[in-house]
Design a protein around this motif. Structure first.
Motif, PDB file in Angstrom:
ATOM      1  N   ALA A  11       0.654  -1.155  -0.060  1.00  0.00           N
ATOM      2  CA  ALA A  11      -0.001   0.351  -0.441  1.00  0.00           C
ATOM      3  C   ALA A  11       1.213   1.179  -0.180  1.00  0.00           C
ATOM      4  CB  ALA A  11      -1.259   0.036   1.581  1.00  0.00           C
ATOM      5  N   LYS A  12       2.121   1.154   0.949  1.00  0.00           N
ATOM      6  CA  LYS A  12       2.889   2.090   0.947  1.00  0.00           C
ATOM      7  C   LYS A  12       3.437   2.553   0.035  1.00  0.00           C
ATOM      8  CE  LYS A  12       5.732   3.029   4.197  1.00  0.00           C
ATOM      9  NZ  LYS A  12       6.536   2.603   5.367  1.00  0.00           N
ATOM     10  N   ALA A  13       4.257   1.935  -1.527  1.00  0.00           N
ATOM     11  CA  ALA A  13       4.412   1.740  -2.451  1.00  0.00           C
ATOM     12  C   ALA A  13       3.653   2.154  -3.848  1.00  0.00           C
ATOM     13  CB  ALA A  13       5.167   0.967  -3.176  1.00  0.00           C
ATOM     14  N   VAL A  14       2.215   1.405  -3.554  1.00  0.00           N
ATOM     15  CA  VAL A  14       1.773   2.401  -4.664  1.00  0.00           C
ATOM     16  C   VAL A  14       0.920   3.513  -4.437  1.00  0.00           C
ATOM     17  CG1 VAL A  14      -0.960   1.797  -5.363  1.00  0.00           C
ATOM     18  CG2 VAL A  14       0.550  -0.244  -5.040  1.00  0.00           C
ATOM     19  N   THR A  15       0.844   3.914  -3.115  1.00  0.00           N
ATOM     20  CA  THR A  15       0.246   5.020  -2.640  1.00  0.00           C
ATOM     21  C   THR A  15       1.727   6.216  -3.100  1.00  0.00           C
ATOM     22  OG1 THR A  15       1.392   4.826  -0.264  1.00  0.00           O
ATOM     23  CG2 THR A  15      -1.335   4.892  -1.261  1.00  0.00           C
ATOM     24  N   TRP A  16       3.160   6.230  -3.042  1.00  0.00           N
ATOM     25  CA  TRP A  16       4.188   6.695  -2.800  1.00  0.00           C
ATOM     26  C   TRP A  16       4.111   6.762  -5.143  1.00  0.00           C
ATOM     27  CZ3 TRP A  16       7.393  10.054  -1.595  1.00  0.00           C
ATOM     28  CH2 TRP A  16       8.806  10.136  -1.791  1.00  0.00           C
ATOM     29  N   GLN A  17       4.357   5.549  -5.675  1.00  0.00           N
ATOM     30  CA  GLN A  17       3.861   5.902  -6.515  1.00  0.00           C
ATOM     31  C   GLN A  17       2.930   7.016  -7.449  1.00  0.00           C
ATOM     32  OE1 GLN A  17       6.642   4.283  -8.570  1.00  0.00           O
ATOM     33  NE2 GLN A  17       5.644   4.980 -10.180  1.00  0.00           N
ATOM     34  N   ILE A  18       1.697   6.802  -6.443  1.00  0.00           N
ATOM     35  CA  ILE A  18       0.814   7.916  -7.162  1.00  0.00           C
ATOM     36  C   ILE A  18       1.069   8.858  -6.853  1.00  0.00           C
ATOM     37  CG2 ILE A  18      -1.554   8.465  -6.736  1.00  0.00           C
ATOM     38  CD1 ILE A  18      -2.185   5.574  -6.522  1.00  0.00           C
TER      39      ILE A  18
END
Length: 70
Positions: free
Chosen positions: A9-16
């Motif tokens: 979840a942290k990786a996805v939100t960082w990418q967004i």
């Protein structure tokens, strides 16, 4: 220690967040949302590829590894 789902979840939100900020920067330079988005996607893809190659190369370097740990 974070759970796997939290890390994802942290990786996805960082990418967004990164895609959004790069789109804005691209827009400021080009005046086009489409061009800005293209720049953001290209930056994300090239960053991923460069990071992957970087990690593969560093995995072959033994300097700085603690080899005495159990």
């Amino acid at each position: 220690m974070d759970s796997t789902i939290r890390i994802i979840a942290k990786a996805v939100t960082w990418q967004i967040a990164g895609l959004f900020s790069m789109t804005v920067i691209g827009f400021l330079f080009t005046g086009s949302i489409v061009a800005g988005g293209g720049i953001a996607v290209a930056g994300a893809a090239s960053g991923f590829a460069c990071y992957f190659v970087h990690e593969k190369l560093w995995s072959k370097v033994s300097w700085g590894r603690d080899t005495h740990r159990v």
